[in-house]
Design an enzyme around this catalytic site. Structure first.
Site, PDB file in Angstrom:
ATOM      1  N   VAL A  20      30.936  31.595  51.272  1.00 52.30           N
ATOM      2  CA  VAL A  20      30.610  30.210  51.618  1.00 52.30           C
ATOM      3  C   VAL A  20      31.408  29.308  50.672  1.00 52.30           C
ATOM      4  O   VAL A  20      31.409  29.499  49.466  1.00 52.30           O
ATOM      5  CB  VAL A  20      29.080  29.951  51.559  1.00 52.30           C
ATOM      6  N   PHE A  29      54.614  33.487  26.813  1.00 49.54           N
ATOM      7  CA  PHE A  29      53.546  32.503  26.961  1.00 49.54           C
ATOM      8  C   PHE A  29      52.889  32.269  25.616  1.00 49.54           C
ATOM      9  O   PHE A  29      53.056  33.065  24.680  1.00 49.54           O
ATOM     10  CB  PHE A  29      52.508  32.997  27.991  1.00 49.54           C
ATOM     11  N   GLN A  62      38.764  23.280  27.160  1.00 51.78           N
ATOM     12  CA  GLN A  62      40.167  23.335  26.753  1.00 51.78           C
ATOM     13  C   GLN A  62      40.967  22.111  27.188  1.00 51.78           C
ATOM     14  O   GLN A  62      40.886  21.693  28.332  1.00 51.78           O
ATOM     15  CB  GLN A  62      40.832  24.580  27.346  1.00 51.78           C
ATOM     16  N   HIS A 120      44.782  21.090  27.691  1.00 51.98           N
ATOM     17  CA  HIS A 120      46.117  21.688  27.843  1.00 51.98           C
ATOM     18  C   HIS A 120      47.133  20.776  27.165  1.00 51.98           C
ATOM     19  O   HIS A 120      47.075  19.562  27.321  1.00 51.98           O
ATOM     20  CB  HIS A 120      46.436  21.848  29.331  1.00 51.98           C
ATOM     21  N   LEU A 127      49.277  18.981  35.714  1.00 50.08           N
ATOM     22  CA  LEU A 127      49.659  20.076  34.817  1.00 50.08           C
ATOM     23  C   LEU A 127      51.167  20.318  34.824  1.00 50.08           C
ATOM     24  O   LEU A 127      51.793  20.435  35.874  1.00 50.08           O
ATOM     25  CB  LEU A 127      48.931  21.345  35.273  1.00 50.08           C
ATOM     26  N   GLU A 185      52.649  25.817  31.007  1.00 52.51           N
ATOM     27  CA  GLU A 185      53.041  26.371  29.718  1.00 52.51           C
ATOM     28  C   GLU A 185      54.304  27.233  29.860  1.00 52.51           C
ATOM     29  O   GLU A 185      55.019  27.478  28.896  1.00 52.51           O
ATOM     30  CB  GLU A 185      51.881  27.237  29.208  1.00 52.51           C
ATOM     31  N   ARG A 200      46.774  27.076  22.731  1.00 52.25           N
ATOM     32  CA  ARG A 200      46.689  25.734  23.308  1.00 52.25           C
ATOM     33  C   ARG A 200      45.913  24.751  22.437  1.00 52.25           C
ATOM     34  O   ARG A 200      46.282  23.580  22.339  1.00 52.25           O
ATOM     35  CB  ARG A 200      46.046  25.815  24.699  1.00 52.25           C
ATOM     36  N   HIS A 223      41.507  20.632  30.790  1.00 53.87           N
ATOM     37  CA  HIS A 223      42.113  21.602  31.695  1.00 53.87           C
ATOM     38  C   HIS A 223      41.163  22.717  32.150  1.00 53.87           C
ATOM     39  O   HIS A 223      41.206  23.133  33.293  1.00 53.87           O
ATOM     40  CB  HIS A 223      43.312  22.220  30.981  1.00 53.87           C
ATOM     41  N   TYR A 224      40.305  23.204  31.238  1.00 52.03           N
ATOM     42  CA  TYR A 224      39.591  24.454  31.551  1.00 52.03           C
ATOM     43  C   TYR A 224      38.299  24.541  30.760  1.00 52.03           C
ATOM     44  O   TYR A 224      38.237  24.110  29.606  1.00 52.03           O
ATOM     45  CB  TYR A 224      40.489  25.637  31.199  1.00 52.03           C
ATOM     46  N   LEU A 230      43.789  31.837  26.222  1.00 48.85           N
ATOM     47  CA  LEU A 230      45.244  31.917  26.215  1.00 48.85           C
ATOM     48  C   LEU A 230      45.766  31.635  27.623  1.00 48.85           C
ATOM     49  O   LEU A 230      45.143  32.014  28.612  1.00 48.85           O
ATOM     50  CB  LEU A 230      45.719  33.320  25.814  1.00 48.85           C
TER      51      LEU A 230
END
Lengths: 559, 336
Positions: free
Chosen positions: A33, A114, A227, A229, A239, A242, A273, A337-338, A373
């Site tokens: 759903v 990264f 977070q 970024h 965004l 990275e 970050r 960002h997160y 990360l």
């Protein structure tokens, strides 16, 4: 309508669809759903890549150590171990499903560097890795014939005898409310970026799952770990992956200096970050920014690398700032960002509530601890999506079909009707959301203080009161988004409150939680998680559990 | 800066503002699509704002009843494809300043798609067509072990990023001229996705896929109008993928279809006389032994004759046709 399934998955991003695919493979009658078509899910915005230690010179231990150090030692090491050990096989599985991962000269999977990683272990598809995974997984869902209730908005979880037994959802196209009854529910509804302004997140990231699970009794863990970024586009806040820095881009201040040499002399632009974002904020605060931004400089990479490996961000900078990054540096700044925290689960995706599972950004296993990360979030979604799919299908097998729920359907119906009937008081949903989100960015953002956090909690209480006066500016039934926006704002208020409370409780600085009154990490008192449990109108219950430490003892964190 | 937005509203519950002006019916072939009611809004926005900024501003602060799908705001999620001044575009990628015509910007759901409400189209045709091309990898055997990837050249993966970049926004299908008159046409999005798997060296069903795609409704039903190339916000260029599929299908031997016969008749005529013999093009495309098919084209031929549109009965070669033949020889391939 009432429909019955073994497993209901709420959300159709990578975690949700991976859970559904796994449950279907194990023979469960599973349905998804989702409030938007699966292809519209925010997983598609993940650009840079997905981590795994596949190469001969790499090891899962190295990946795990980088992740744990990146988390500022707040991640549970047993969970990190599961993720890093299983990463190679899961990525290979996606390759076999058809993801067009870029290759090296030998035709094997190719990597890029990264942030926070001691090796180049990020596998990628240009700068649309999330999208490439999402469309491939969607096509696998089609192949498996999984039922998708598309553009159905979840309003509530169905709890029966202390266990989660389904989802009540509003079918947007008809305006009808339905009960999707099941033996198990997997919440995989993604993040809460709309709670912050600006944010890299899509307009649909409104924290629905955190709030629904919290109100159903599942504790939320480490919610203060939000977070920022380091590279979000000036103005719009979109965004800039990275991977740009992974490919070698520089961060410059107004003096043209690569300022990261002061903050992370070894890893430079590829520090974790939280470290990089704070470095940028310091440069800007000390007067070496450019209109509140620093510069992301890709010029020396050359047009070939930019156009082949980073085409999407090249286009975005052109579209939204009219800057061609081949010729000019791009102004960027740290942006929300997160959410590292979330619904507490074990490594099988199980929450504290029987029948309720969670996976992806909405969950907190915890593999990201205080700071995630880059390129570990896609990994989190596919590993714990699969595991929660397996666990929920297994749980459903030993569970009797659920019954009842008519009462809940009726009370939810009444709640929505009352909401629609609420008279206009001058309070708009959008206005209140914006105030809340700007407040969160200012007081509960990159830097926090005791005074600021208490101010934030008080402000939030005020917003809650005003929320009771928000009317729905559309009285129709068909595709009434004004109604769902009001419901989403309710979810965001719960998320905001738990973030602020968690931040007030944590009297130290760790990962994304930088507390100016407690600027040091404090392993003696704070090597532990904070859990908040909903208690109706009373303040949430606060409990702590220790961080699981297996082989990596906390060390001083430098890059 | 002030922008004027004229929004095509549609509401099955009959909820319209008093100032909504009933529009004209859409022209054929879209005349069955319900008439929109146009409501005009003035929005104050920065000069570089996009259409979606205006729609969000309207929805948030002027008229909460405006229904519009949107999520990422940055041309990644594919939610906000709609007609902007009569052509399909992503609202989040279309600058208001560029799309202001006669002092206003008109946005509406395209009449080529079923409509749910306001700017919300029912994309069922898109998803059905997507599913119809079986858009998943049919793995080449043996599948490498659980720890091993398929070894393929990087170029073969990089090439497919063009199709994988498709965000299924439906802008191409909304403006596809073939789809407009032929609902059975698979359309640009699905055919680009078909190529994504046909072109994948790890797929095992290349030939079967090409056979399916050569059937009516497939690759030969495209009329090269280039709308999909123009409207695609992600550079997928579906027509390019369709042309690749056609070449691959012919090379794989799928030539017994009107499309290939049409292409062959076209090329043969040009090679033979330096120009197109329109009189024989249609019968040859239909298949000379296909009596039923030939009879079906008769009414059109009679209508054309009546309207004086029949091509000349005597077909003459152009001067210097020998040089044309040389070109064919130099190019090589099927018509050498």
């Amino acid at each position: 309508m009432i429909a019955d399934h073994d497993v209901i998955v709420m959300g159709a991003g990578l975690a949700g669809m991976r859970a559904a695919l796994e449950a279907a493979r194990l023979g469960a009658d599973v349905a998804v759903v989702t409030k938007v078509h699966p292809i519209r899910s925010h997983s598609s915005a993940a650009q840079g890549g997905i981590n795994a230690a596949i190469g001969e010179t790499d090891s899962w231990e190295s990946h795990a150590f980088d992740t744990i150090k990146g988390s500022d030692y707040l991640a549970d090491q047993d969970a990190v171990e599961v993720m890093c050990r299983e990463a190679p096989q899961d990525i290979i599985e996606f390759e076999h499903m058809g993801v067009i991962f870029y290759r090296n000269e030998e035709g094997k999977l190719g990597t890029r560097a990264f942030g926070g990683a001691s090796q180049a272990r990020t596998y990628f598809v240009g700068d649309i890795t999330g999208q490439a995974l999402l469309v491939t997984l969607y096509d696998q869902i089609l192949k498996a014939g999984v039922k998708v209730y598309e553009e159905w908005f979840a309003t509530s979880l169905y709890m029966d005898g202390g266990a989660c037994r389904g989802v009540v959802a509003l079918e947007m196209v008809t305006g009808e409310l339905h009960l999707l009854r099941s033996k198990a529910v997997v919440v995989a509804s993604g993040g809460l970026g709309r709670l912050y302004e600006p944010s890299t997140n899509a307009l649909i990231c409104t924290g629905d799952g955190y709030s629904l699970a919290y109100r159903a009794g599942a504790p939320l863990m480490d919610m203060s770990m939000v977070q920022y970024h380091p590279t979000t586009l000036a103005g719009s806040g979109f965004l800039m992956t990275e991977a740009a820095r992974g490919e070698g881009a520089y961060l410059l201040n107004s003096l043209g200096e690569r300022f990261m040499k002061k903050y992370a002399p070894n890893k430079m632009e590829l520090a974790a970050r939280d470290v990089t974002s704070r470095a940028e904020a310091t440069e800007i605060a000390e007067g070496r920014g450019i209109d509140g931004n620093v510069l992301l400089d890709l010029r020396h990479l050359g047009p070939d690398v930019i156009l082949k490996k980073l085409p999407q961000i090249h286009e975005m900078a052109l579209d939204y700032l009219a800057i061609d990054m081949i010729k000019d540096p791009v102004p960027v700044r740290p942006g929300m960002h997160y959410q590292m925290g979330g619904v507490k689960t074990d490594v099988e995706g199980a929450t504290a509530i029987a029948g309720l599972y969670a996976a992806g950004e909405v969950a907190c296993v915890s593999v990201h601890g205080g700071n995630r990360l880059g390129a570990n979030s896609l990994l989190d979604t596919i590993i714990f999506g699969r595991r929660s799919g397996r666990a929920s299908a297994g749980y459903a097998k030993g569970t009797a079909a659920s019954r009842g729920g008519d009462d809940l359907l009726r009370s939810e119906q009444k709640r929505l009707e009352d909401l629609l009937a609420r008279p206009y008081t001058g309070e708009t949903c959008a206005g209140l959301r914006l105030e809340l989100a700007i407040m969160m960015d200012k007081l509960v953002g990159l830097y926090r203080s005791d005074a600021g956090l208490h101010e934030a909690l008080e402000a939030l209480g005020g917003y809650r009161k005003r929320y009771e006066g928000v009317a729905v500016g559309d009285k129709g039934r068909v595709f009434n988004q004004a109604l769902t926006f009001v419901l989403e704002l309710g979810f965001m208020l719960d998320c905001g409150e738990t973030i602020i409370r968690d931040a007030i409780i944590r009297k130290e600085s760790r990962g994304a939680h930088t507390h100016v009154d407690y600027p040091e990490r404090n392993d003696t008192d704070w090597l532990k998680h904070t859990l908040l449990t909903y208690r109706g109108d009373a303040e949430p219950e606060v409990t702590h559990v220790p961080v699981t430490i297996t082989r990596w003892k906390p060390e001083v964190r430098s890059y | 800066m002030q922008f004027t937005i004229e929004v095509g509203r549609y509401n099955t519950e009959g909820r319209y503002a008093e100032n909504a002006v009933t529009g004209e019916p859409f022209p054929a072939p879209w005349n069955a699509s319900p008439v929109r009611r146009y409501q005009t809004y003035a929005v104050e926005l920065p000069e570089h704002a996009v259409v979606l900024d205006a729609l969000i501003a309207i929805r948030e602060y002027q008229d909460q009843s405006l229904a519009v799908r949107c999520a990422c705001r940055s041309a990644i999620c594919g939610s906000c494809a709609m007609w902007i001044n009569g052509h399909a575009n992503l609202a989040c990628k279309s600058k208001l300043a560029e799309f202001t015509k006669d002092g206003k910007t008109r946005v509406e759901s395209p009449p080529s798609m079923p409509i749910i409400r306001d700017l919300v189209s029912d994309l069922k045709p898109l998803w059905e067509k997507h599913l119809a091309v079986r858009p998943w990898l049919e793995n080449k055997q043996p599948i490498p072990g659980p720890n091993t990837e398929y070894r393929v050249p990087n170029a073969s993966m990089e090439e497919l990023i063009q199709e994988v970049s498709c965000i299924s926004c439906s802008a191409c299908l909304m403006d596809c001229e073939s789809f407009a008159v032929n609902p059975d046409f698979l359309g640009p999005q699905a055919l680009a996705q078909a190529y994504r798997y046909v072109g994948d060296p790890r797929d095992d069903k290349t030939k079967e896929r090409l056979g399916e795609l050569s059937k009516p409704g497939g690759i030969w039903d495209c009329t090269h109008c280039f709308e999909c190339v123009t409207q695609c916000p992600k550079g997928v260029a579906p027509l390019d993928q369709i042309l690749k599929l056609r070449k691959m299908a012919v090379d794989a031997g799928y030539t017994n279809n009107a499309g290939t016969r049409h292409a062959d008749a076209f090329a043969e005529s040009v090679k033979h006389s330096g120009r197109l013999n329109e009189l024989t093009l249609m019968p040859k495309s239909t298949g000379l032994l296909n009596i039923v098919g030939q009879l079906k084209t008769l009414p059109s031929a009679i209508n054309m004759a009546r309207a004086g549109k029949l091509p000349p009965l005597i077909h003459k070669a152009i001067p210097g046709v020998a040089r044309i033949k040389k070109i064919f020889e130099r190019v090589g391939g099927r018509f050498k």
